[in-house]
Write an enzyme that holds these catalytic residues in place. Structure first.
Site, PDB file in Angstrom:
ATOM      1  N   GLU A  90       0.824  -1.207   0.000  1.00 61.51           N
ATOM      2  CA  GLU A  90       0.000   0.000   0.000  1.00 61.51           C
ATOM      3  C   GLU A  90       0.863   1.264   0.000  1.00 61.51           C
ATOM      4  O   GLU A  90       1.995   1.264   0.481  1.00 61.51           O
ATOM      5  CB  GLU A  90      -0.933  -0.008   1.212  1.00 61.51           C
ATOM      6  CG  GLU A  90      -1.960  -1.126   1.100  1.00 61.51           C
ATOM      7  CD  GLU A  90      -2.874  -1.262   2.301  1.00 61.51           C
ATOM      8  OE1 GLU A  90      -4.065  -1.533   2.088  1.00 61.51           O
ATOM      9  OE2 GLU A  90      -2.424  -1.096   3.436  1.00 61.51           O
ATOM     10  N   CYS A 100       3.429   8.514   1.358  1.00 60.52           N
ATOM     11  CA  CYS A 100       3.960   7.546   2.316  1.00 60.52           C
ATOM     12  C   CYS A 100       4.144   6.233   1.565  1.00 60.52           C
ATOM     13  O   CYS A 100       3.171   5.654   1.066  1.00 60.52           O
ATOM     14  CB  CYS A 100       2.964   7.398   3.465  1.00 60.52           C
ATOM     15  SG  CYS A 100       3.436   6.155   4.685  1.00 60.52           S
ATOM     16  N   CYS A 140       6.638  -7.181   6.808  1.00 55.43           N
ATOM     17  CA  CYS A 140       7.724  -6.669   7.649  1.00 55.43           C
ATOM     18  C   CYS A 140       8.148  -7.788   8.599  1.00 55.43           C
ATOM     19  O   CYS A 140       7.308  -8.537   9.093  1.00 55.43           O
ATOM     20  CB  CYS A 140       7.243  -5.472   8.463  1.00 55.43           C
ATOM     21  SG  CYS A 140       8.562  -4.682   9.420  1.00 55.43           S
ATOM     22  N   CYS A 168       6.601  -5.982  15.436  1.00 57.57           N
ATOM     23  CA  CYS A 168       6.034  -5.138  16.501  1.00 57.57           C
ATOM     24  C   CYS A 168       4.558  -5.532  16.639  1.00 57.57           C
ATOM     25  O   CYS A 168       3.804  -5.482  15.665  1.00 57.57           O
ATOM     26  CB  CYS A 168       6.170  -3.659  16.153  1.00 57.57           C
ATOM     27  SG  CYS A 168       7.879  -3.146  15.851  1.00 57.57           S
ATOM     28  N   CYS A 202       1.443  -3.347  15.384  1.00 55.15           N
ATOM     29  CA  CYS A 202       1.433  -2.866  14.003  1.00 55.15           C
ATOM     30  C   CYS A 202       0.845  -3.933  13.087  1.00 55.15           C
ATOM     31  O   CYS A 202       1.268  -5.095  13.129  1.00 55.15           O
ATOM     32  CB  CYS A 202       2.867  -2.536  13.574  1.00 55.15           C
ATOM     33  SG  CYS A 202       3.021  -2.102  11.829  1.00 55.15           S
ATOM     34  N   CYS A 254      -1.250   5.244  10.442  1.00 53.15           N
ATOM     35  CA  CYS A 254      -0.007   4.618  10.897  1.00 53.15           C
ATOM     36  C   CYS A 254      -0.274   3.242  11.474  1.00 53.15           C
ATOM     37  O   CYS A 254      -1.117   3.080  12.350  1.00 53.15           O
ATOM     38  CB  CYS A 254       0.640   5.456  12.001  1.00 53.15           C
ATOM     39  SG  CYS A 254       1.131   7.071  11.479  1.00 53.15           S
TER      40      CYS A 254
HETATM   41  N1  SAH Z   1       9.395   0.120  10.053  1.00 53.08           N
HETATM   42  C1  SAH Z   1       9.527   1.555  10.056  1.00 53.08           C
HETATM   43  C2  SAH Z   1       8.565   2.205   9.116  1.00 53.08           C
HETATM   44  C3  SAH Z   1       7.094   2.097   9.505  1.00 53.08           C
HETATM   45  S1  SAH Z   1       6.551   3.701   9.872  1.00 53.08           S
HETATM   46  C4  SAH Z   1       9.402   2.072  11.469  1.00 53.08           C
HETATM   47  O1  SAH Z   1       9.135   1.265  12.361  1.00 53.08           O
HETATM   48  O2  SAH Z   1       9.603   3.253  11.711  1.00 53.08           O
HETATM   49  C5  SAH Z   1       5.042   3.384  10.640  1.00 53.08           C
HETATM   50  C6  SAH Z   1       4.956   4.086  11.977  1.00 53.08           C
HETATM   51  O3  SAH Z   1       3.699   3.781  12.577  1.00 53.08           O
HETATM   52  C7  SAH Z   1       6.014   3.591  12.946  1.00 53.08           C
HETATM   53  O4  SAH Z   1       6.405   4.656  13.773  1.00 53.08           O
HETATM   54  C8  SAH Z   1       5.236   2.574  13.729  1.00 53.08           C
HETATM   55  O5  SAH Z   1       5.830   2.264  14.970  1.00 53.08           O
HETATM   56  C9  SAH Z   1       3.918   3.264  13.866  1.00 53.08           C
HETATM   57  N2  SAH Z   1       2.823   2.353  14.181  1.00 53.08           N
HETATM   58  C10 SAH Z   1       2.774   1.018  13.994  1.00 53.08           C
HETATM   59  N3  SAH Z   1       1.596   0.528  14.406  1.00 53.08           N
HETATM   60  C11 SAH Z   1       0.890   1.565  14.854  1.00 53.08           C
HETATM   61  C12 SAH Z   1      -0.428   1.703  15.376  1.00 53.08           C
HETATM   62  N4  SAH Z   1      -1.229   0.648  15.514  1.00 53.08           N
HETATM   63  N5  SAH Z   1      -0.844   2.933  15.727  1.00 53.08           N
HETATM   64  C13 SAH Z   1      -0.039   4.017  15.558  1.00 53.08           C
HETATM   65  N6  SAH Z   1       1.196   3.949  15.058  1.00 53.08           N
HETATM   66  C14 SAH Z   1       1.660   2.744  14.715  1.00 53.08           C
END
Ligand code: SAH
Length: 345
Positions: free
Chosen positions: A87, A100, A107, A111, A114, A331
Site C-alpha cells: 500500500e 507515504c 515486515c 512489533c 502494528c 499509521c
Molecule cells: N518500520 C519503520 C517504518 C514504519 S513507519 C518504522 O518502524 O519506523 C510506521 C509508523 O507507525 C512507525 O512509527 C510505527 O511504529 C507506527 N505504528 C505502527 N503501528 C501503529 C499503530 N497501531 N498505531 C499508531 N502507530 C503505529
C-alpha cells in the site's frame, strides 16, 4: 526488472542500443518529468513507443484506491509480480503533499501493535517498485492540482532492512523526480547498522526513529528488535547521525493506553531527548486499532497531558492528527489484505 523505474539511465541506453542518445533523454523525461506512459511520448516514433510499452512494464497493478478525509487522503493498494500486495498513501495538507511509501511487502520486525508486523515478511521491494509508488501517487496528486513535496518511508516494511534499494530510490527521487532530500524522511524501528549507513550516504535525508518506549524492558516488549539493538546503542547511533547531518531527529511514539503514556514514560523519554538536544522532536500518535492487538490508544486528555509534560521538560512534541483511520490507511494499519471500500470519485 519488475518496473521500468528499476532501470538506470545507462540501462536504458543499453536497452535502446542503436537509437541516438537524445532518445534516451526523451524517454527519461517522459518517465520523470511528465510521468506519462510510453504511448503518450509523442516526440518518439510510433514504433519505438510500442516497443517501449512492451519492454518497459510497470510493476504495480492497481487493486483498489480508497479515499478519506474529504479527499485529502488517498490509499492505493497494489499487487506486485508474484502476487504480494503493498500500500501507498497520498496525504494532502495545506501547502504540502506527502507520499507515504512501502519499502517491503510485509515486515519482519514483528512489533505486536502494528498490522504490517502482525502479517509477517514476504519480500523486499526493488528500487523501481519504490519509485513507482511515488510516480503513481504523484500522477494522482497532479490530477488533484497538487504538487508532491514530501516522501516518507513510513508505509509497510522496515526501510533500513532494505537499505540499498531504499537508498537507490532516494537518489532517484532527489535527482530525477526533483524532490529535495531535505523533504525525504526514512523512518526506522531502530536498526543501528542501517542508521550508521544512512549517515554516511551523500544526501541529507531526515531520520525518524520509532521509539515507543524509553527503557529497555518496555521497549523489548513493544519493539522486539530492541533486544538486538538496545537503547544505549540506538541513542549512540542517533547522536552520531545528528553530528554527521546536523538535522533534527524525530521520535515516533504511538500512545498506548496505560502502557507508555504514564508520567514516568514522559520523564524517561525527556531524558533520552536531552542527550540529543536541541535537535530531537517527538511525534505523538494515538495508537490506531489493528486486528491483532487488544490494547487501545490513549484517550485525548492523556495524550495532551503527556505532551504538556514533555514540553515542561523542555522537549518539543507534536500530537499528530490521524489520517485515513476509516480506510485503514493510518499509521500501523497497512495490511494490504483486508477488504477495502472503494470510494467513487
Ligand atoms: N518500520 C519503520 C517504518 C514504519 S513507519 C518504522 O518502524 O519506523 C510506521 C509508523 O507507525 C512507525 O512509527 C510505527 O511504529 C507506527 N505504528 C505502527 N503501528 C501503529 C499503530 N497501531 N498505531 C499508531 N502507530 C503505529
Amino acid at each position: 526488472m519488475p518496473s521500468r523505474y528499476d532501470h538506470t539511465r545507462d540501462d536504458l541506453a543499453e536497452l535502446l542500443d542503436g537509437t541516438p542518445r537524445y532518445r534516451v533523454d526523451q524517454v527519461w523525461s517522459g518517465m520523470y518529468d511528465r510521468l506519462t506512459e510510453p504511448d503518450e511520448w509523442t516526440n518518439l516514433p510510433t514504433t519505438l513507443r510500442a516497443e517501449l510499452a512492451a519492454r518497459l512494464p510497470m510493476a504495480l497493478t492497481p487493486v483498489t484506491e480508497s479515499v478519506s478525509d474529504a479527499g485529502d487522503t488517498v490509499k492505493f493498494l497494489w499487487e506486485l509480480a508474484g502476487g504480494s500486495r503493498i500500500e501507498t498513501v497520498l496525504m494532502l495538507y495545506p501547502g504540502r503533499a506527502t507520499v507515504c511509501v512501502s519499502s517491503q511487502a510485509g515486515c519482519a520486525m514483528a512489533c505486536g501493535f502494528c498490522a504490517t508486523g502482525q502479517a509477517g515478511f514476504t519480500r523486499h521491494l526493488t528500487t523501481g517498485e519504490i519509485v513507482e509508488q511515488v510516480v503513481r501517487a504523484t500522477r494522482r496528486s497532479r490530477q488533484l492540482g497538487r504538487r508532491v513535496s514530501n516522501v516518507v518511508f513510513m508505509g509497510m516494511g522496515e526501510p533500513l532492512a532494505n537499505e540499498a534499494a531504499v537508498w537507490a530510490a532516494i537518489e532517484r527521487l532527489h535527482h530525477d523526480l526533483g524532490l529535495s532530500a531535505r523533504h525525504l524522511t526514512v523512518s526506522t524501528v531502530g536498526l543501528v547498522p542501517g542508521i550508521r549507513a544512512l549517515a554516511r550516504r551523500p544526501l541529507p535525508v531526515n531520520l525518524a526513529v520509532s521509539l515507543h518506549a524509553a527503557n529497555d524492558a518496555d521497549r523489548d516488549a513493544l519493539v522486539p528488535i530492541n533486544r538486538r539493538y538496545p537503547l544505549d546503542e540506538l541513542m549512540a547511533a542517533c547522536r552520531d547521525h545528528l553530528a554527521a547531518r546536523n538535522r533534527r531527529i524525530s521520535f515516533e511514539w504511538a500512545m498506548i493506553d496505560g502502557v507508555n503514556d504514564r508520567p514516568s514514560d514522559a520523564i524517561e523519554l525527556a531524558g533520552l531527548c536531552r542527550t540529543l538536544r536541541p535537535a530531537a522532536h517527538v511525534n505523538l500518535i494515538p495508537l490506531n486499532p489493528t486486528p491483532g492487538y487488544p490494547t487501545v490508544g490513549s484517550p485525548p486528555d492523556r495524550v495532551q497531558s503527556f505532551r504538556d509534560r514533555l514540553e515542561a521538560l523542555g522537549v518539543n512534541a507534536t500530537v499528530r492528527r490521524n489520517r485515513g483511520t476509516d480506510i485503514d490507511a493510518a499509521c500501523g494499519q497497512l495490511a494490504a489484505g483486508q477488504p477495502v471500500v472503494l470510494s467513487p470519485r
